[in-house]
Every structure is written in structure tokens, then in C-alpha cells.
Design a protein around this motif. Structure first.
Motif, PDB file in Angstrom:
ATOM      1  N   MET A  59      35.969  23.409  38.780  1.00  0.00           N
ATOM      2  CA  MET A  59      37.028  24.858  37.476  1.00  0.00           C
ATOM      3  C   MET A  59      36.138  26.338  37.610  1.00  0.00           C
ATOM      4  O   MET A  59      35.226  25.535  35.922  1.00  0.00           O
ATOM      5  CB  MET A  59      37.772  24.267  36.556  1.00  0.00           C
ATOM      6  N   SER A  60      36.276  27.356  37.575  1.00  0.00           N
ATOM      7  CA  SER A  60      35.416  28.547  36.951  1.00  0.00           C
ATOM      8  C   SER A  60      36.625  29.532  36.711  1.00  0.00           C
ATOM      9  O   SER A  60      37.021  29.939  37.251  1.00  0.00           O
ATOM     10  CB  SER A  60      34.855  29.195  37.747  1.00  0.00           C
ATOM     11  N   LEU A  61      36.729  29.186  34.950  1.00  0.00           N
ATOM     12  CA  LEU A  61      37.842  30.357  34.130  1.00  0.00           C
ATOM     13  C   LEU A  61      37.461  31.280  34.218  1.00  0.00           C
ATOM     14  O   LEU A  61      36.101  32.186  33.821  1.00  0.00           O
ATOM     15  CB  LEU A  61      38.431  29.758  33.049  1.00  0.00           C
ATOM     16  N   THR A  62      38.088  32.540  35.232  1.00  0.00           N
ATOM     17  CA  THR A  62      37.755  34.231  34.772  1.00  0.00           C
ATOM     18  C   THR A  62      38.158  34.109  33.611  1.00  0.00           C
ATOM     19  O   THR A  62      40.142  34.358  33.858  1.00  0.00           O
ATOM     20  CB  THR A  62      38.075  35.115  35.983  1.00  0.00           C
ATOM     21  N   ARG A  63      38.034  35.281  32.617  1.00  0.00           N
ATOM     22  CA  ARG A  63      38.662  36.269  31.317  1.00  0.00           C
ATOM     23  C   ARG A  63      38.412  37.274  31.595  1.00  0.00           C
ATOM     24  O   ARG A  63      37.416  37.760  31.504  1.00  0.00           O
ATOM     25  CB  ARG A  63      38.334  35.315  29.893  1.00  0.00           C
ATOM     26  N   LEU A  64      39.118  38.171  32.011  1.00  0.00           N
ATOM     27  CA  LEU A  64      39.072  39.527  32.303  1.00  0.00           C
ATOM     28  C   LEU A  64      39.166  40.195  30.559  1.00  0.00           C
ATOM     29  O   LEU A  64      38.550  41.022  30.228  1.00  0.00           O
ATOM     30  CB  LEU A  64      40.273  40.374  32.650  1.00  0.00           C
ATOM     31  N   GLY A  65      40.162  39.158  29.188  1.00  0.00           N
ATOM     32  CA  GLY A  65      39.805  39.789  28.584  1.00  0.00           C
ATOM     33  C   GLY A  65      41.134  40.310  27.738  1.00  0.00           C
ATOM     34  O   GLY A  65      42.051  41.071  28.976  1.00  0.00           O
ATOM     35  N   VAL A  66      41.167  41.886  26.719  1.00  0.00           N
ATOM     36  CA  VAL A  66      42.483  42.076  26.392  1.00  0.00           C
ATOM     37  C   VAL A  66      42.515  43.554  27.154  1.00  0.00           C
ATOM     38  O   VAL A  66      41.011  44.407  27.714  1.00  0.00           O
ATOM     39  CB  VAL A  66      42.055  42.682  25.269  1.00  0.00           C
ATOM     40  N   ILE A  67      43.618  43.562  28.693  1.00  0.00           N
ATOM     41  CA  ILE A  67      42.658  45.124  28.896  1.00  0.00           C
ATOM     42  C   ILE A  67      43.999  45.875  28.547  1.00  0.00           C
ATOM     43  O   ILE A  67      44.106  46.968  29.270  1.00  0.00           O
ATOM     44  CB  ILE A  67      43.411  44.489  30.272  1.00  0.00           C
ATOM     45  N   LEU A  68      44.788  45.829  27.580  1.00  0.00           N
ATOM     46  CA  LEU A  68      45.749  46.934  27.535  1.00  0.00           C
ATOM     47  C   LEU A  68      46.323  46.249  25.969  1.00  0.00           C
ATOM     48  O   LEU A  68      46.479  45.932  25.900  1.00  0.00           O
ATOM     49  CB  LEU A  68      46.498  47.176  28.042  1.00  0.00           C
ATOM     50  N   THR A  69      46.859  47.667  25.825  1.00  0.00           N
ATOM     51  CA  THR A  69      47.684  47.274  24.122  1.00  0.00           C
ATOM     52  C   THR A  69      48.815  48.333  24.741  1.00  0.00           C
ATOM     53  O   THR A  69      48.660  49.110  24.624  1.00  0.00           O
ATOM     54  CB  THR A  69      46.873  47.512  23.154  1.00  0.00           C
ATOM     55  N   ASP A  70      50.498  48.453  23.591  1.00  0.00           N
ATOM     56  CA  ASP A  70      51.210  48.347  23.809  1.00  0.00           C
ATOM     57  C   ASP A  70      52.150  48.516  22.271  1.00  0.00           C
ATOM     58  O   ASP A  70      52.281  47.197  22.355  1.00  0.00           O
ATOM     59  CB  ASP A  70      52.051  48.131  25.154  1.00  0.00           C
ATOM     60  N   ARG A  71      51.887  48.784  21.612  1.00  0.00           N
ATOM     61  CA  ARG A  71      53.086  49.370  19.991  1.00  0.00           C
ATOM     62  C   ARG A  71      51.730  47.858  19.551  1.00  0.00           C
ATOM     63  O   ARG A  71      52.903  47.084  18.711  1.00  0.00           O
ATOM     64  CB  ARG A  71      54.422  49.009  20.660  1.00  0.00           C
ATOM     65  N   GLY A  72      50.809  48.129  19.537  1.00  0.00           N
ATOM     66  CA  GLY A  72      50.202  46.773  18.566  1.00  0.00           C
ATOM     67  C   GLY A  72      50.037  45.593  19.219  1.00  0.00           C
ATOM     68  O   GLY A  72      49.418  44.576  18.487  1.00  0.00           O
ATOM     69  N   SER A  73      51.108  45.152  20.019  1.00  0.00           N
ATOM     70  CA  SER A  73      50.659  44.012  21.287  1.00  0.00           C
ATOM     71  C   SER A  73      49.784  43.886  21.933  1.00  0.00           C
ATOM     72  O   SER A  73      48.901  45.230  22.467  1.00  0.00           O
ATOM     73  CB  SER A  73      51.620  43.728  22.076  1.00  0.00           C
ATOM     74  N   ARG A  74      48.481  43.339  21.829  1.00  0.00           N
ATOM     75  CA  ARG A  74      47.386  42.746  22.994  1.00  0.00           C
ATOM     76  C   ARG A  74      47.972  42.057  23.807  1.00  0.00           C
ATOM     77  O   ARG A  74      48.223  41.172  23.941  1.00  0.00           O
ATOM     78  CB  ARG A  74      46.100  42.398  21.863  1.00  0.00           C
ATOM     79  N   TYR A  75      47.071  42.417  25.278  1.00  0.00           N
ATOM     80  CA  TYR A  75      47.134  41.269  26.361  1.00  0.00           C
ATOM     81  C   TYR A  75      45.735  41.033  26.952  1.00  0.00           C
ATOM     82  O   TYR A  75      45.410  42.384  27.021  1.00  0.00           O
ATOM     83  CB  TYR A  75      48.995  42.678  27.114  1.00  0.00           C
ATOM     84  N   ALA A  76      45.596  40.137  27.384  1.00  0.00           N
ATOM     85  CA  ALA A  76      44.924  39.671  28.157  1.00  0.00           C
ATOM     86  C   ALA A  76      45.361  39.100  28.964  1.00  0.00           C
ATOM     87  O   ALA A  76      46.413  38.109  29.382  1.00  0.00           O
ATOM     88  CB  ALA A  76      44.031  38.828  27.589  1.00  0.00           C
ATOM     89  N   VAL A  77      44.202  38.357  30.272  1.00  0.00           N
ATOM     90  CA  VAL A  77      44.593  37.853  31.666  1.00  0.00           C
ATOM     91  C   VAL A  77      43.127  37.438  31.566  1.00  0.00           C
ATOM     92  O   VAL A  77      42.274  37.551  31.791  1.00  0.00           O
ATOM     93  CB  VAL A  77      44.696  38.998  32.429  1.00  0.00           C
ATOM     94  N   SER A  78      43.941  36.008  32.370  1.00  0.00           N
ATOM     95  CA  SER A  78      42.909  34.730  32.893  1.00  0.00           C
ATOM     96  C   SER A  78      43.179  34.244  33.788  1.00  0.00           C
ATOM     97  O   SER A  78      44.152  34.001  33.931  1.00  0.00           O
ATOM     98  CB  SER A  78      42.532  33.722  31.763  1.00  0.00           C
ATOM     99  N   GLY A  79      42.757  33.558  34.528  1.00  0.00           N
ATOM    100  CA  GLY A  79      43.398  32.912  35.853  1.00  0.00           C
ATOM    101  C   GLY A  79      41.921  32.111  36.095  1.00  0.00           C
ATOM    102  O   GLY A  79      40.524  31.609  35.811  1.00  0.00           O
ATOM    103  N   ALA A  80      42.333  31.180  37.538  1.00  0.00           N
ATOM    104  CA  ALA A  80      41.369  29.935  37.744  1.00  0.00           C
ATOM    105  C   ALA A  80      41.642  29.508  39.096  1.00  0.00           C
ATOM    106  O   ALA A  80      42.431  29.101  39.012  1.00  0.00           O
ATOM    107  CB  ALA A  80      40.853  28.790  37.010  1.00  0.00           C
ATOM    108  N   PRO A  81      40.884  28.559  40.039  1.00  0.00           N
ATOM    109  CA  PRO A  81      41.527  27.897  41.390  1.00  0.00           C
ATOM    110  C   PRO A  81      42.161  27.159  40.532  1.00  0.00           C
ATOM    111  O   PRO A  81      41.581  26.078  40.263  1.00  0.00           O
ATOM    112  CB  PRO A  81      40.190  27.832  42.065  1.00  0.00           C
ATOM    113  N   VAL A  82      43.264  26.196  41.278  1.00  0.00           N
ATOM    114  CA  VAL A  82      43.280  24.818  41.133  1.00  0.00           C
ATOM    115  C   VAL A  82      44.183  24.839  41.976  1.00  0.00           C
ATOM    116  O   VAL A  82      44.810  24.797  42.779  1.00  0.00           O
ATOM    117  CB  VAL A  82      44.474  25.383  39.873  1.00  0.00           C
ATOM    118  N   THR A  83      44.455  23.027  41.988  1.00  0.00           N
ATOM    119  CA  THR A  83      44.801  22.462  43.749  1.00  0.00           C
ATOM    120  C   THR A  83      46.012  21.643  42.467  1.00  0.00           C
ATOM    121  O   THR A  83      47.548  20.796  43.483  1.00  0.00           O
ATOM    122  CB  THR A  83      44.338  21.933  43.915  1.00  0.00           C
TER     123      THR A  83
END
Length: 122
Positions: A1-25
Motif C-alpha cells: 500500500m502506498s499512500l500518496t499525500r499531496l498535503g494542503v493544496i488550498l485554503t478558503d476563509r481560513g479552512s485548509r484542505y489536503a488530499v491523499s489516496g492509495a490503491p485499495v481492494t
């Protein structure tokens, strides 16, 4: 399993958003990916870790308190034809409600993940 983390990719009015993912079955693999992500204290302390996956056994999603966000992720994965993969959108709440814009931020995160990993469908 290889977790890919893009980290914080955007902010909006103080909220921070990050996205991650991995192959799973399987659901067990989804849970393992979530556990690996939350082993990082910053992600464990996030307000929401919403996710979705399209598995051989069917679609799974979880809002983690961000009502409706799991379905947004799931629809985007289905539209892109991405299967056997979990995508997690993490939000650290910034103090201001975003209303419907929160769904656009989730979409922005999923789109960035699909582009970064080459998983973009038609």
C-alpha cells in the motif's frame, strides 16, 4: 500500500484542505490507509477526513462530519472511472462556514489528486 499525500493544496476563509489516496481492494485496506494517514498527528487532529472508494464489492464513503462530502468524492471517482482506490479529503476548519463552497473545495481537491496521480478519466 502506498499512500500518496499531496498535503494542503488550498485554503478558503481560513479552512485548509489536503488530499491523499492509495490503491485499495477491500474495506480492511481502506481502514489501514486511514490509520496510516492519521498516524500523522496533523491529520488525526483535522476537523474532517472524508473519503470514498469504488471497490470490487461496491462503493464505500464516509463524511466524517462533513455532511455530503463523501458522496461528492464518490461521484467524481465514478465519473473518472477510478476503481480500487481510496481518496481522502482532509479539512482543518478555519472558523467560518463555507456553505455550498465546501463542496467545490472538495471537488477541487479530488480533481487535483486525480491530475497529480494520472487517474483522470474522460
Amino acid at each position: 500500500m502506498s499512500l500518496t499525500r499531496l498535503g494542503v493544496i488550498l485554503t478558503d476563509r481560513g479552512s485548509r484542505y489536503a488530499v491523499s489516496g492509495a490503491p485499495v481492494t477491500s474495506r480492511a485496506e481502506v481502514d489501514a490507509v486511514l490509520a496510516e494517514l492519521k498516524a500523522d498527528r496533523a491529520y488525526a487532529r483535522a476537523t474532517h477526513n472524508t473519503w470514498a472508494a469504488v471497490l470490487p464489492t461496491g462503493a464505500l464513503k464516509a463524511d466524517d462530519g462533513e455532511s455530503g462530502a463523501g458522496m461528492v468524492i464518490l461521484r467524481m471517482l465514478e465519473r473518472a472511472g477510478v476503481t480500487d482506490h481510496v481518496v481522502i479529503v482532509t479539512r482543518w476548519y478555519g472558523g467560518k462556514k463555507l456553505g455550498g463552497d465546501r463542496f467545490r473545495r472538495v471537488q477541487d481537491c479530488v480533481r487535483a489528486y486525480l491530475e497529480a496521480t494520472g487517474s483522470v478519466g474522460s
